[in-house]
Structures are given as C-alpha cells and as structure tokens.
Design a protein around this motif. Sequence first.
Motif, PDB file in Angstrom:
ATOM      1  N   GLY A   4      53.442  54.858  10.259  1.00 60.92           N
ATOM      2  CA  GLY A   4      53.669  56.860  11.399  1.00 60.92           C
ATOM      3  C   GLY A   4      52.887  56.033  12.412  1.00 60.92           C
ATOM      4  N   LEU A   5      51.586  54.717  12.631  1.00 57.36           N
ATOM      5  CA  LEU A   5      51.158  54.511  13.522  1.00 57.36           C
ATOM      6  C   LEU A   5      52.266  53.345  14.229  1.00 57.36           C
ATOM      7  N   MET A   6      52.942  52.899  13.821  1.00 61.25           N
ATOM      8  CA  MET A   6      53.754  52.266  14.139  1.00 61.25           C
ATOM      9  C   MET A   6      54.283  52.060  14.689  1.00 61.25           C
ATOM     10  N   ASN A   7      55.250  53.352  14.642  1.00 57.42           N
ATOM     11  CA  ASN A   7      56.791  54.829  14.624  1.00 57.42           C
ATOM     12  C   ASN A   7      55.525  55.241  16.201  1.00 57.42           C
ATOM     13  N   ALA A   8      54.412  55.180  16.248  1.00 57.92           N
ATOM     14  CA  ALA A   8      54.236  56.145  18.146  1.00 57.92           C
ATOM     15  C   ALA A   8      53.904  55.548  18.683  1.00 57.92           C
ATOM     16  N   LEU A   9      54.108  54.145  17.946  1.00 54.96           N
ATOM     17  CA  LEU A   9      54.163  52.785  19.653  1.00 54.96           C
ATOM     18  C   LEU A   9      55.560  52.720  19.406  1.00 54.96           C
ATOM     19  N   LEU A  10      56.515  52.740  18.745  1.00 55.66           N
ATOM     20  CA  LEU A  10      58.025  52.582  18.734  1.00 55.66           C
ATOM     21  C   LEU A  10      58.588  53.722  20.090  1.00 55.66           C
ATOM     22  N   ALA A  11      57.958  54.937  19.962  1.00 56.92           N
ATOM     23  CA  ALA A  11      58.591  55.859  20.215  1.00 56.92           C
ATOM     24  C   ALA A  11      58.307  56.555  21.824  1.00 56.92           C
ATOM     25  N   ASP A  12      56.926  54.971  21.546  1.00 57.72           N
ATOM     26  CA  ASP A  12      56.073  54.937  23.166  1.00 57.72           C
ATOM     27  C   ASP A  12      56.026  53.681  23.659  1.00 57.72           C
ATOM     28  N   ARG A  13      57.089  53.266  23.943  1.00 62.04           N
ATOM     29  CA  ARG A  13      56.604  51.736  24.323  1.00 62.04           C
ATOM     30  C   ARG A  13      55.888  51.398  25.852  1.00 62.04           C
ATOM     31  N   ALA A  14      56.012  52.839  26.763  1.00 58.47           N
ATOM     32  CA  ALA A  14      55.555  52.586  27.980  1.00 58.47           C
ATOM     33  C   ALA A  14      53.629  52.476  27.205  1.00 58.47           C
ATOM     34  N   LEU A  15      53.138  53.388  26.370  1.00 51.83           N
ATOM     35  CA  LEU A  15      52.294  53.128  25.958  1.00 51.83           C
ATOM     36  C   LEU A  15      51.330  51.237  25.267  1.00 51.83           C
ATOM     37  N   LEU A  16      52.162  50.919  24.800  1.00 49.52           N
ATOM     38  CA  LEU A  16      52.649  49.296  23.714  1.00 49.52           C
ATOM     39  C   LEU A  16      52.696  49.268  24.612  1.00 49.52           C
ATOM     40  N   ARG A  17      53.237  48.884  26.327  1.00 48.45           N
ATOM     41  CA  ARG A  17      53.335  48.096  27.308  1.00 48.45           C
ATOM     42  C   ARG A  17      51.623  47.730  27.904  1.00 48.45           C
ATOM     43  N   ARG A  18      51.212  48.758  27.998  1.00 45.66           N
ATOM     44  CA  ARG A  18      49.929  48.995  28.266  1.00 45.66           C
ATOM     45  C   ARG A  18      48.817  48.567  27.887  1.00 45.66           C
ATOM     46  N   ARG A  19      48.687  48.741  25.887  1.00 49.52           N
ATOM     47  CA  ARG A  19      48.109  48.200  25.199  1.00 49.52           C
ATOM     48  C   ARG A  19      47.965  46.169  25.200  1.00 49.52           C
ATOM     49  N   LEU A  20      49.087  46.518  24.613  1.00 50.81           N
ATOM     50  CA  LEU A  20      49.322  44.902  25.112  1.00 50.81           C
ATOM     51  C   LEU A  20      49.026  43.722  26.538  1.00 50.81           C
ATOM     52  N   LEU A  21      49.310  44.826  27.725  1.00 52.44           N
ATOM     53  CA  LEU A  21      48.485  44.280  29.225  1.00 52.44           C
ATOM     54  C   LEU A  21      46.555  44.331  28.804  1.00 52.44           C
ATOM     55  N   ALA A  22      46.454  45.053  28.366  1.00 55.52           N
ATOM     56  CA  ALA A  22      45.251  44.505  28.083  1.00 55.52           C
ATOM     57  C   ALA A  22      44.692  43.948  27.258  1.00 55.52           C
ATOM     58  N   HIS A  23      44.936  44.122  25.715  1.00 54.32           N
ATOM     59  CA  HIS A  23      45.090  42.392  25.258  1.00 54.32           C
ATOM     60  C   HIS A  23      45.315  41.332  25.881  1.00 54.32           C
ATOM     61  N   LEU A  24      46.110  41.393  27.142  1.00 54.58           N
ATOM     62  CA  LEU A  24      45.770  39.834  27.341  1.00 54.58           C
ATOM     63  C   LEU A  24      44.648  39.874  28.553  1.00 54.58           C
ATOM     64  N   ALA A  25      44.374  40.913  29.012  1.00 52.52           N
ATOM     65  CA  ALA A  25      43.791  40.783  29.989  1.00 52.52           C
ATOM     66  C   ALA A  25      42.274  40.361  29.049  1.00 52.52           C
ATOM     67  N   PHE A  26      41.589  40.839  27.647  1.00 50.98           N
ATOM     68  CA  PHE A  26      40.990  40.561  27.170  1.00 50.98           C
ATOM     69  C   PHE A  26      40.456  38.851  26.788  1.00 50.98           C
ATOM     70  N   ALA A  27      41.978  38.487  26.534  1.00 49.71           N
ATOM     71  CA  ALA A  27      42.319  37.232  26.262  1.00 49.71           C
ATOM     72  C   ALA A  27      41.691  36.383  27.159  1.00 49.71           C
ATOM     73  N   GLN A  28      42.512  36.987  28.508  1.00 51.92           N
ATOM     74  CA  GLN A  28      42.036  35.991  29.296  1.00 51.92           C
ATOM     75  C   GLN A  28      40.654  35.618  29.632  1.00 51.92           C
ATOM     76  N   GLY A  29      39.873  36.662  29.325  1.00 45.94           N
ATOM     77  CA  GLY A  29      38.141  36.713  29.804  1.00 45.94           C
ATOM     78  C   GLY A  29      37.766  36.683  28.931  1.00 45.94           C
ATOM     79  N   LEU A  30      38.258  35.734  27.755  1.00 43.55           N
ATOM     80  CA  LEU A  30      37.207  35.706  26.341  1.00 43.55           C
ATOM     81  C   LEU A  30      36.868  34.363  26.966  1.00 43.55           C
ATOM     82  N   GLU A  31      35.352  33.916  26.468  1.00 47.27           N
ATOM     83  CA  GLU A  31      35.236  32.036  26.873  1.00 47.27           C
ATOM     84  C   GLU A  31      35.646  31.068  26.019  1.00 47.27           C
ATOM     85  N   GLY A  32      36.525  30.322  26.742  1.00 52.78           N
ATOM     86  CA  GLY A  32      36.797  29.347  26.348  1.00 52.78           C
ATOM     87  C   GLY A  32      37.916  29.575  26.502  1.00 52.78           C
ATOM     88  N   VAL A  33      38.306  30.304  27.320  1.00 47.60           N
ATOM     89  CA  VAL A  33      40.107  30.372  27.334  1.00 47.60           C
ATOM     90  C   VAL A  33      40.979  29.862  28.179  1.00 47.60           C
TER      91      VAL A  33
END
Length: 233
Positions: free
Chosen positions: A75-104
Amino acid sequence: MSFVDYQAHDIACEAYVARPAGAGPHPAVLIAPTVRGPTPLEHAKADALAADGYLAIVLDHYGKDQRDLGDRAMGLMNALLADRALLRRRLLAHLAFAQGLEGVDRERIAIIGYCFGGLCALDLARTGTDAIRGAVSIHGIFPPPELGPQPPIAAKLLVLHGWDDPLATPDSVLGLARELTDAVADWQLHAYGHTVHGFTNPEAAVSGRVLYNEDADRRANQALSAFLAEALA
C-alpha cells in the motif's frame, strides 16, 4: 556504519550510512530499497560497497516510523506509484541529503535500486539532474512517470533485468529502451535468461515470480562493479 536522521520533503527519514576507510571525500552510492523499505539485505550491500571504496547510503522510502511493514508495504509503494510527482520530490530530497553528507564527493554520486528501488533510480535520472553520474535498476519496474515532456537524461544508465520477470515484461523493456533512447541517454541493458524477479535476493523463493538466481546475481554484481567504476571514475 551509522544511522543518520534526515528530512526527505514531507517525511522524517533515517539512512543507513556505510563509510569506507579514509577521510574522503569519497564517491557515493545511494541505495534505493525494495518495496519493503530498508532491510539487512540493503545494509549488507552498503557494507560491501564501502569495502570497495564507496560511501554507501541506504535511503528510506516511507519514513523512519515505517518499519516491519509486512502487508502494509504494498500500500505504501502503490501510493507513491500513484503520485510520481511526490516520489520525485522525495528522491530529489534524498539526493540533497546525500550531497550534504560529510565525506561525500558531490561530483561523484550514483544511485542503485532494487525492485521498486529500481524504478526510483530511474526516476531520479528521469529528472534530468546532472548531480548524479549513474543510475542502476536491478530487477526493477519501468513505467514512466508521465510528468510532462521528458528532459534529456544526463546520468549513465544500467538496467539489470531478469528476462522472465512477470513484473517487467518484454514489452515494458522495449518501452523503456525507446524512452531512454528518445531521452538521448547513455544506457545499457543486461538481461538474464530463465530469470525472474528478485534474482539478487537469497531469500526470494516464489517459484515462477520472485526467485533467487545465483548465476544472475553473480553476473549482475560484476556488471554493477564495472559500471560504478566507469561512472564514478
């Protein structure tokens, strides 16, 4: 190895971070888990990548309060598959977190993903961002996000696929090939015969649908290693 709290757009998350030896900066590999969210399998993959010199970060699809999901995972996955714009926003936020992580090393980041995570890896590349050098889908699913015109894809792409995967049929593979070609992506596909979904998971044991395949797993790991060495050189 440590757990790090971060915010991914609308949810509070917890990443598993495996660091290689030395101060860095290190090339980083984001790991997008399966429908089940982060599990010891993804943690073990992160540890293996760290041993190879990558700073590996297991992402958190659904938030740190969503663990031991059981039947709720679909159900959690299907909710994201039904709202790919939300999934995209989360993915870009994951990326921003990784970019700011020490040592990256911000100039050398890739993402790999398993099953639903394979779609996430493709979707991050589909944003057109040049902040990742590579994206790898491992027994992933392929439906495009349909969020307007597809911009050119800057990241190199690798698709590791079981040809008999019932969740990603040959027609969908051909559709992905056309999509990536139209997006002028640098893409490659490795398809493994007599192989179904979940072939890298030793615990997968649903005959004809989700099943571990030792040969395909070994070959996929070899292909992944070569791809990351090239993309993050």
